[in-house]
Write a protein that holds these residues in place. Structure first.
Motif, short mmCIF file in Angstrom:
data_model
loop_
_atom_site.label_atom_id
_atom_site.label_comp_id
_atom_site.label_asym_id
_atom_site.label_seq_id
_atom_site.Cartn_x
_atom_site.Cartn_y
_atom_site.Cartn_z
N PHE A 44 -45.41 26.20 3.76
CA PHE A 44 -44.36 25.52 5.14
C PHE A 44 -42.98 25.97 4.80
N LEU A 45 -42.73 25.93 4.22
CA LEU A 45 -40.76 25.00 3.92
C LEU A 45 -40.29 25.89 3.11
N ALA A 46 -41.18 27.22 2.99
CA ALA A 46 -40.32 28.11 2.05
C ALA A 46 -40.82 29.37 3.65
N GLY A 47 -40.65 28.94 4.68
CA GLY A 47 -41.33 29.35 6.12
C GLY A 47 -42.04 30.70 5.57
N ARG A 48 -43.39 30.20 5.06
CA ARG A 48 -44.35 31.48 5.40
C ARG A 48 -45.64 31.21 6.06
N VAL A 49 -45.81 29.66 6.31
CA VAL A 49 -46.60 29.26 7.10
C VAL A 49 -45.49 28.63 8.62
N ASP A 50 -46.43 28.62 10.07
CA ASP A 50 -46.48 27.80 10.80
C ASP A 50 -46.98 26.62 11.38
N ILE A 76 -46.17 20.03 19.61
CA ILE A 76 -45.06 21.33 19.93
C ILE A 76 -45.12 22.50 18.78
N PRO A 77 -44.98 23.24 19.30
CA PRO A 77 -45.52 24.42 19.04
C PRO A 77 -44.28 24.81 18.59
N TYR A 78 -44.40 25.44 16.43
CA TYR A 78 -43.73 25.71 15.80
C TYR A 78 -42.70 26.62 16.15
N GLY A 79 -41.12 27.22 16.33
CA GLY A 79 -40.17 26.79 16.74
C GLY A 79 -39.55 26.69 18.61
N GLU A 80 -40.72 25.57 18.84
CA GLU A 80 -40.51 25.23 19.97
C GLU A 80 -39.67 23.86 20.16
N THR A 81 -38.95 23.28 21.08
CA THR A 81 -38.22 22.28 20.94
C THR A 81 -38.70 21.65 22.34
N ARG A 82 -38.54 20.26 22.69
CA ARG A 82 -39.03 19.56 24.00
C ARG A 82 -37.98 18.41 23.75
N HIS A 114 -38.37 16.85 14.21
CA HIS A 114 -37.44 17.84 13.89
C HIS A 114 -37.31 18.60 14.70
N ARG A 115 -38.70 18.99 16.13
CA ARG A 115 -38.22 19.58 17.34
C ARG A 115 -37.91 19.17 18.28
N LYS A 143 -32.19 28.58 17.75
CA LYS A 143 -31.54 28.18 17.58
C LYS A 143 -30.38 26.92 18.37
N LYS A 144 -30.06 26.12 17.99
CA LYS A 144 -29.86 24.52 19.07
C LYS A 144 -28.32 24.36 18.75
N ARG A 145 -27.66 23.63 19.25
CA ARG A 145 -26.68 22.63 19.34
C ARG A 145 -26.36 21.80 18.65
#
Length: 146
Positions: A44-50, A76-82, A114-115, A143-145
């Motif tokens: 996960f931390l290497a960006g190889r799995v979600d 909360i799905p990978y790559g999304e935020t709430r 973090h999401r 991408k978030k501010r």
């Protein structure tokens, strides 16, 4: 038998304590004892799995406000935020309770705090360093501010 090990994420070490498929603690620190961690963490931390399947957080068990928040955030799905408010509605609680639960989250990453972001588009907080949250969201393509 409880096991503890660590892996790297940038300049940080991630300490993981687990037994079987249940994770009890995840911490970001500067130095950590050596030792293996479940392979899902390094991938996960290497960006190889979600996903961390089949690992689960011990924090989602029970029926109290925090466990409901942790269960909602875990979905909360990978790559999304709430937002804190959106999580509060799902967990049947108040956004401040969500914020408090996130600040005390014993299993970050498994419960992907973090999401969770503020309604105004800012990131909110992350212990021990907000840059970790930025880096995790960037890794997930968000991408978030803030």
């Amino acid at each position: 038998m409880m096991q503890t090990g660590s892996c790297s994420f940038g300049l940080w070490k991630v300490i993981v304590s687990w037994e079987g498929n249940v994770v009890y603690q995840v911490q970001f620190v500067r130095t950590a004892p050596e030792g293996p961690v479940p392979v899902q963490f390094t991938k996960f931390l290497a960006g190889r799995v979600d996903s961390f399947d089949p690992l689960v957080s011990a924090a989602v068990s029970g029926d109290n406000a925090y466990s409901r928040v942790y269960a909602a955030v875990s979905k909360i799905p990978y790559g999304e935020t709430r937002t804190y408010r959106e999580v509060a509605l799902v967990a049947d609680t108040h956004p401040r309770v969500v914020g408090n639960a996130m600040a005390r989250n014993p299993t970050s990453l498994i419960v992907p705090c973090h999401r969770v972001t503020a309604s105004d588009g800012t990131l909110g907080g992350f212990t021990p360093d907000l840059q970790i949250k930025r880096d995790l969201l960037k890794m997930e393509g968000k991408k978030k501010r803030g």
